[in-house]
Design a protein around this motif. Sequence first.
Motif, PDB file in Angstrom:
ATOM      1  N   LYS A   1       0.877  -1.146   0.217  1.00  0.00           N
ATOM      2  CA  LYS A   1       0.195  -0.039   0.085  1.00  0.00           C
ATOM      3  C   LYS A   1       0.864   1.319   0.074  1.00  0.00           C
ATOM      4  N   ILE A   2       0.807   2.081  -0.970  1.00  0.00           N
ATOM      5  CA  ILE A   2       1.669   3.236  -1.091  1.00  0.00           C
ATOM      6  C   ILE A   2       0.679   4.585  -1.217  1.00  0.00           C
ATOM      7  N   LEU A   3       1.413   5.431  -0.495  1.00  0.00           N
ATOM      8  CA  LEU A   3       0.349   6.525   0.066  1.00  0.00           C
ATOM      9  C   LEU A   3       1.007   7.998  -0.477  1.00  0.00           C
ATOM     10  N   THR A   4       0.372   8.850  -0.844  1.00  0.00           N
ATOM     11  CA  THR A   4       0.760  10.410  -1.165  1.00  0.00           C
ATOM     12  C   THR A   4      -0.548  11.030  -0.500  1.00  0.00           C
TER      13      THR A   4
ATOM     14  N   HIS B   1      -5.413   7.536   9.991  1.00  0.00           N
ATOM     15  CA  HIS B   1      -5.767   6.173   9.813  1.00  0.00           C
ATOM     16  C   HIS B   1      -5.241   5.770   8.414  1.00  0.00           C
ATOM     17  N   ARG B   2      -5.306   6.363   7.447  1.00  0.00           N
ATOM     18  CA  ARG B   2      -4.989   5.833   6.213  1.00  0.00           C
ATOM     19  C   ARG B   2      -3.209   5.522   6.108  1.00  0.00           C
ATOM     20  N   MET B   3      -2.539   6.494   6.926  1.00  0.00           N
ATOM     21  CA  MET B   3      -1.075   6.278   6.972  1.00  0.00           C
ATOM     22  C   MET B   3      -0.832   4.936   7.841  1.00  0.00           C
ATOM     23  N   MET B   4      -1.714   4.679   8.762  1.00  0.00           N
ATOM     24  CA  MET B   4      -1.415   3.520   9.569  1.00  0.00           C
ATOM     25  C   MET B   4      -1.577   2.254   8.762  1.00  0.00           C
ATOM     26  N   LEU B   5      -2.331   2.184   7.707  1.00  0.00           N
ATOM     27  CA  LEU B   5      -2.756   1.350   6.816  1.00  0.00           C
ATOM     28  C   LEU B   5      -1.742   1.086   5.624  1.00  0.00           C
ATOM     29  N   SER B   6      -0.803   2.037   5.686  1.00  0.00           N
ATOM     30  CA  SER B   6       0.036   2.003   4.400  1.00  0.00           C
ATOM     31  C   SER B   6       1.279   1.462   4.771  1.00  0.00           C
ATOM     32  N   HIS B   7       2.277   1.354   3.596  1.00  0.00           N
ATOM     33  CA  HIS B   7       3.595   0.667   3.855  1.00  0.00           C
ATOM     34  C   HIS B   7       4.736   1.612   3.366  1.00  0.00           C
ATOM     35  N   ILE B   8       4.380   2.146   2.157  1.00  0.00           N
ATOM     36  CA  ILE B   8       5.380   3.055   1.585  1.00  0.00           C
ATOM     37  C   ILE B   8       4.681   4.393   1.604  1.00  0.00           C
TER      38      ILE B   8
ATOM     39  N   LEU C   1       6.312   5.055   8.126  1.00  0.00           N
ATOM     40  CA  LEU C   1       6.107   4.514   6.897  1.00  0.00           C
ATOM     41  C   LEU C   1       7.639   4.728   6.247  1.00  0.00           C
ATOM     42  N   LEU C   2       8.120   3.917   5.209  1.00  0.00           N
ATOM     43  CA  LEU C   2       9.199   3.918   4.574  1.00  0.00           C
ATOM     44  C   LEU C   2       8.917   4.993   3.245  1.00  0.00           C
ATOM     45  N   SER C   3       9.701   5.975   3.337  1.00  0.00           N
ATOM     46  CA  SER C   3       9.663   7.178   2.836  1.00  0.00           C
ATOM     47  C   SER C   3      10.687   7.310   1.500  1.00  0.00           C
ATOM     48  N   ILE C   4       9.772   7.731   0.331  1.00  0.00           N
ATOM     49  CA  ILE C   4      10.744   7.864  -0.951  1.00  0.00           C
ATOM     50  C   ILE C   4      10.368   9.254  -1.613  1.00  0.00           C
ATOM     51  N   VAL C   5      11.179  10.120  -1.578  1.00  0.00           N
ATOM     52  CA  VAL C   5      10.915  11.599  -2.191  1.00  0.00           C
ATOM     53  C   VAL C   5      12.113  11.763  -3.301  1.00  0.00           C
ATOM     54  N   SER C   6      11.360  12.896  -3.988  1.00  0.00           N
ATOM     55  CA  SER C   6      12.308  13.383  -4.799  1.00  0.00           C
ATOM     56  C   SER C   6      13.401  14.134  -4.276  1.00  0.00           C
ATOM     57  N   ASP C   7      14.254  15.030  -5.094  1.00  0.00           N
ATOM     58  CA  ASP C   7      15.400  15.992  -4.421  1.00  0.00           C
ATOM     59  C   ASP C   7      14.902  17.461  -4.801  1.00  0.00           C
ATOM     60  N   ALA C   8      13.343  17.556  -4.672  1.00  0.00           N
ATOM     61  CA  ALA C   8      13.122  19.018  -4.923  1.00  0.00           C
ATOM     62  C   ALA C   8      13.366  19.752  -3.542  1.00  0.00           C
ATOM     63  N   GLU C   9      13.924  21.261  -3.872  1.00  0.00           N
ATOM     64  CA  GLU C   9      14.005  21.899  -2.655  1.00  0.00           C
ATOM     65  C   GLU C   9      14.271  21.390  -1.575  1.00  0.00           C
ATOM     66  N   GLY C  10      13.450  21.457  -0.496  1.00  0.00           N
ATOM     67  CA  GLY C  10      13.818  21.010   0.945  1.00  0.00           C
ATOM     68  C   GLY C  10      13.420  19.539   1.143  1.00  0.00           C
TER      69      GLY C  10
END
Length: 395
Positions: free
Chosen positions: A213-216, A283-290, A312-321
């Motif tokens: 389960k992936i979340l943004t 709640h949705r974050m608690m149900l997610s994996h990435i 959550l295991l977090s993958i982000v872009s290199d945008a600004e901050g």
Amino acid sequence: MKIGLILLDIPGISETFIINKIKGLVNSGFEPYLFISRPKNNVKIKSIHVPIFFQVNSNRFFQSLFVLFFSILFHPIVSIRLLILDIKSSRSLFEAMKNLILSSHIIGKPIDSIHYCFTTSILGKENVAMAMGIKSSISLRGYDISIYPYQNPGCYDLLWNKIDKVHSISDDLYAIAIQLGLSENIPYMKIPPSIDVEKFKPNLSYKLSYPVKILTVGRLVWKKGYEHALQALVILRKKGINFRYCIIGEGPEREKLKFLIDEFNLNNYVNLEGALSPKEVIHRMMLSHIYIQPSIQEGFCNAVLEAQSIGLLSIVSDAEGLPENVLDEITGWVIPKRKPSLLAEKIEYVLNIPPEEISLIRNNAISRVEKDFNLEKQDEKFAQFFNNPSDKSKS
């Protein structure tokens, strides 16, 4: 100390950082006043009780004339001084009079300093603090520094000569402001966003499983890079990886994203949830994996902090901050923006790392957010920022 906070609008559901900032100032013994540029009928802010003043509508001719007359009659020194300063700043008499009208809700109020919560909120009001004989400061945030100046070249030229102190939410945004003309001699302090870590408790039952389960979480706007996320998911689907992607948020890009989801045959894999309450988001974050944040432009992003706080295991872009938000291979992973293939590759990599590495990354992220991005620390830094107007600090 009485601080005038200049805002374009009443803080919305996605601007909890402003609410937290106001609460923190009150808790630190300051008296904040809110000055809002866009009038609204509903002026209530839950759990915040501070004076709120609204800018007049300059398009209403007779109301504007009355406000102009009122300002000059009851606050003649400040009003005339503001008109003179604007004219000396190469503005026409008409522009100066319009700026006086649009600043009339600030003039005459018993404040000791002015703080512009967004850089764009100072436009047309650059000379107000000087006319009132008080200090002024600004906050550097994503869109205002990374996008708006390139759409409006030279828009901050006057600002850089009028401001007394600068707050930046990231080193990268401060560096961009320097490139745009901000002097390094102007005192500044970096105070990154913070969250209520008591609300975003670690998910102790976390276990990576399928479908993953992936979340943004974020507004549906172009700068969030959702199109690149969808392109990455197409790659994962072709590899047979079982996933579900949830996007929480609302915005003008909804129809485009719905079209792309259908075009990429992702209807069974991607869900646009719309705007949810803070409790529902947790709640949705608690149900997610990435958690992924594929932004093209991002000042810092509170949602990424919240995701890390929950574990959550977090993958982000290199945008600004974002590289300051997530430490690559320590609290998560950072990839180049606009690179869907690399995002897909990183998601697949994360799905195959051993459990002990997953635990290490999660614990690093949780500990760092709890230690460095809590509201108490933010309150202390803002108290220092406003109490020491001439102190130059990069911490």
